[in-house]
Design an enzyme around this catalytic site. Structure first.
Site, PDB file in Angstrom:
ATOM      1  CG  LEU A 139      -1.944  -1.226   1.357  1.00  0.00           C
ATOM      2  CD1 LEU A 139      -2.737  -1.000   2.741  1.00  0.00           C
ATOM      3  CD2 LEU A 139      -3.031  -0.850   0.361  1.00  0.00           C
ATOM      4  CG  ASP A 140       0.320   4.331  -2.900  1.00  0.00           C
ATOM      5  OD1 ASP A 140       1.219   3.286  -3.374  1.00  0.00           O
ATOM      6  OD2 ASP A 140      -0.347   4.750  -3.339  1.00  0.00           O
ATOM      7  CE  LYS A 141       6.669   7.454   5.104  1.00  0.00           C
ATOM      8  NZ  LYS A 141       7.613   8.302   4.588  1.00  0.00           N
TER       9      LYS A 141
ATOM     10  CE  LYS B 174      -2.672   7.693  -3.035  1.00  0.00           C
ATOM     11  NZ  LYS B 174      -1.103   7.310  -2.538  1.00  0.00           N
TER      12      LYS B 174
END
Ligand code: URA
Length: 241
Positions: A103-105, A192
């Site tokens: 998962l993105d930060k 995104k």
């Protein structure tokens, strides 16, 4: 067959140094016999191992559900930033743990941490088409055009085609800016980028499910729990295609 000290470290009995001391102090028995050599070879599955009289319940692999907080890297270790593996409670830690999928930060929510490479490979394989569901808060309203664009398959500006995805308006949000998105692949920054193609920015992103496994709503952000066999199986259910 593996070294006794290595097996004890793998089961989180302690560090290499700790377990070597335990063994030399006579606290470890194999099939009823006290073993004082850390290098003694044992079969972790077949042999009865006790530590200070307590049976060692050997499990080669662990599967952990984490409610990932924002601001933490989906990685095992990093020199500068805190990682999801750093966040694990001490009694969950053991060698070889890694996040199965990133998962993105800044993304929150359901993350699986394991030491089972084959399981992770199966879970992440694009061929398996396992659904992942996200709640995405946007900086604008979700339109019917966006819903049908997701349904057809978004094409990124670099020409990459995404598989058809499901976009729904979160019924609990009257502002129509919160989406429930279901995708069955895991391209880099996929959610995104899909919204960016529609001219919208994601201001908050949280994963809520993988297959039929849902993030435990009682699991506070940053906390973890071990998955049951049933939880593990449910990951491979709920396919889109
Ligand atoms: N899609 C994204 O854009 N980010 C994530 O972290 C997961 C899916």
């Amino acid at each position: 067959m593996d070294r006794l000290d290595k097996i004890l470290v793998s089961q989180n009995v302690g560090s290499r140094k700790d377990v070597q001391k335990l063994i030399k102090d006579g606290a470890v028995c194999v099939n009823g016999e006290c073993i004082k050599q850390p290098q003694h070879k044992v079969n972790a599955v077949a042999d009865d191992i006790t530590v200070s009289g307590q049976p060692l319940l050997y499990s080669k692999y662990v599967y952990i559900m984490m409610n990932k907080p924002g601001g933490v890297l989906s990685a095992s270790n990093d020199k500068r930033a805190e990682t999801v593996v750093d966040l694990l409670p001490e009694d969950f830690k053991r060698p070889g743990l890694f996040p199965a999928g990133r998962l993105d930060k800044d993304t929150e929510g359901l993350l699986i941490v394991t030491n089972d490479g084959e399981f992770a490979h199966n879970m992440l394989s694009p061929k398996k088409h396992i659904e992942k569901k996200y709640i995405a808060r946007l900086d604008g309203i979700i339109t019917d055009e966006m819903i049908s664009a997701f349904e057809k398959g978004i094409v990124f500006t670099d020409g990459t085609h995404c598989m058809p995805a499901k976009l729904e308006i979160d019924g609990e949000d009257p502002s129509k800016t919160t989406a429930v998105v279901t995708i069955c692949e895991g391209k880099f920054h996929q959610v995104k980028k899909m919204f960016a193609v529609c001219g919208k920015n994601v201001v908050h992103l949280k994963r809520i499910s993988i297959g039929d496994l849902y993030l435990d709503s009682n699991l506070p952000i940053g906390e973890c729990k071990m998955l049951s066999e049933l939880d593990k199986m449910s990951i491979f259910m709920g396919k889109m295609h």
